[in-house]
Design a protein around this motif. Sequence first.
Motif, short mmCIF file in Angstrom:
data_model
loop_
_atom_site.label_atom_id
_atom_site.label_comp_id
_atom_site.label_asym_id
_atom_site.label_seq_id
_atom_site.Cartn_x
_atom_site.Cartn_y
_atom_site.Cartn_z
N LEU A 40 0.84 -1.18 0.07
CA LEU A 40 0.10 0.08 0.21
C LEU A 40 0.97 1.18 0.05
O LEU A 40 1.98 1.11 0.43
CB LEU A 40 -1.14 0.13 1.08
N THR A 45 -3.97 6.68 -5.92
CA THR A 45 -4.26 5.72 -7.24
C THR A 45 -3.61 4.27 -6.90
O THR A 45 -3.01 4.08 -5.75
CB THR A 45 -3.26 6.02 -8.57
N ASN A 46 -4.24 3.20 -7.68
CA ASN A 46 -3.68 1.90 -7.38
C ASN A 46 -2.81 1.39 -8.80
O ASN A 46 -2.88 1.58 -9.79
CB ASN A 46 -4.78 0.89 -7.53
N ASP A 47 -1.48 1.58 -8.28
CA ASP A 47 -0.24 1.55 -9.46
C ASP A 47 0.09 -0.04 -9.42
O ASP A 47 0.65 -0.72 -8.49
CB ASP A 47 0.83 2.27 -9.00
N CYS A 55 0.59 -7.57 -9.39
CA CYS A 55 0.73 -6.84 -7.90
C CYS A 55 0.46 -5.46 -8.17
O CYS A 55 0.98 -4.79 -9.02
CB CYS A 55 1.82 -7.27 -7.14
N HIS A 56 -0.21 -4.85 -6.95
CA HIS A 56 -0.25 -3.32 -6.97
C HIS A 56 0.31 -2.73 -5.71
O HIS A 56 0.06 -3.53 -4.66
CB HIS A 56 -1.78 -2.97 -7.26
N ARG A 57 0.52 -1.38 -5.93
CA ARG A 57 0.48 -0.72 -4.66
C ARG A 57 -0.94 -0.05 -4.54
O ARG A 57 -1.20 0.78 -5.32
CB ARG A 57 1.65 0.49 -4.77
N TRP A 58 -1.52 -0.43 -3.47
CA TRP A 58 -3.08 0.00 -3.24
C TRP A 58 -3.09 1.42 -2.57
O TRP A 58 -2.13 1.46 -1.52
CB TRP A 58 -3.83 -0.90 -2.70
N SER A 59 -4.08 2.34 -3.02
CA SER A 59 -4.36 3.29 -2.10
C SER A 59 -5.25 2.63 -1.14
O SER A 59 -5.45 1.38 -1.02
CB SER A 59 -5.32 4.23 -3.01
N GLY A 62 -8.44 1.37 -2.46
CA GLY A 62 -8.23 0.17 -3.39
C GLY A 62 -8.00 -0.92 -2.46
O GLY A 62 -8.52 -2.20 -2.75
N LEU A 63 -7.30 -0.64 -1.35
CA LEU A 63 -7.11 -2.04 -0.54
C LEU A 63 -8.46 -2.47 0.08
O LEU A 63 -8.54 -3.71 0.15
CB LEU A 63 -5.85 -1.39 0.46
N GLU A 66 -9.97 -4.46 -2.36
CA GLU A 66 -9.30 -5.67 -2.61
C GLU A 66 -9.58 -6.77 -1.75
O GLU A 66 -9.72 -7.89 -1.80
CB GLU A 66 -7.86 -5.30 -2.66
#
Length: 328
Positions: A40, A45-47, A55-59, A62-63, A66
């Motif tokens: 996170l 943004t979710n990058d 895989c993403h770095r969630w806001s 966004g987390l 998920e």
Amino acid sequence: GPKVMNIPIRPRRNRKTEVIRSLCRETLLSPADFIYPVFLHDAPTNDAIDSMPGCHRWSLEGLLTELDEIERLQIGAVVLFPAIDDALKTPRAEESYNPDGLVPRAIRAIKESHPDIMVITDVALDPYNSDGHDGIVSENGRIRNDKTIDVLCNQALSHAIAGADIVAPSDMMDGRVGMIRNALDTEGFKDVSILAYTAKYASAFYGPFRGALDSAPKSGDKKTYQMDYANIREAIREAHLDEDEGADILMVKPAGAYLDVIHRMRESTHLPIAAYQVSGEYLMIKSAAAAGWLDEEKIVLETLTSIKRAGADMILTYFAKAAARLLH
Ligand code: PBG
């Protein structure tokens, strides 16, 4: 005609149909075995993470979305890995115990929206430390064990106060499990568990993860605290220490290249054992599958089953969602 052979014992009889294979199966994988590691960051943004496709770095928001999916798939636990803004990284890693830092805020938000998801936090300084090490680095470049533990205790407490169910020290400092247990108990958090990274090896398999968090060491390597991959007796020594210091669960990391360590640890302790299928293991499978060289779904289930067969009770894996879908 063909000769009658005298072969009374034929193991293949137990493999003759899927029904009998199922009846004889020794290791069963279930979504309840998985712990899902999530990244996170403090951004809206979710990058997508370049070094870890899929895989993403969630806001924060966004987390939480998920986690709806995680709950639907009946995965019970997540472990949080924050990407920290460079401006907040300092030699003493003060941000690691900021009560309003990214991780405490995320814990509170998760506990509010998904109270049944078990929240595990990583306790180590590398995302917060301007040196990119898990510990405090002194002027002469050494990692200061005991000074680091002070900070780790503060970090673990800040997570417990925010509502973490389990803290997971991944730093490999000597004595930190006992000191964190003591800090938690002194402040009344006797129900917060410790999942100890017990046998964490100095491994090139962590490369993609450090890319995801921009947390690679600025100088040197982690060999004065993470273990030499040539060793296994040392892993058992660490296991006995962590058990005596009050760890609730012991971890072996990485998993796939260390199945012998998982197995030996299983025979040396009665504590539950976790294994971490790390970023490099994930990426090896992802990249081979993307090239069309391996069948991703089959390889995922085979590697996870092997980790469980070796003796792991639970598995941290970036494939948690994908594997749970396959199992459902
Ligand atoms: C940091 C930490 C690392 C991982 C988990 N916690 C990286 C490291 O020790 O350098 C690696 C996880 C992975 O590669 O998936 N303390």
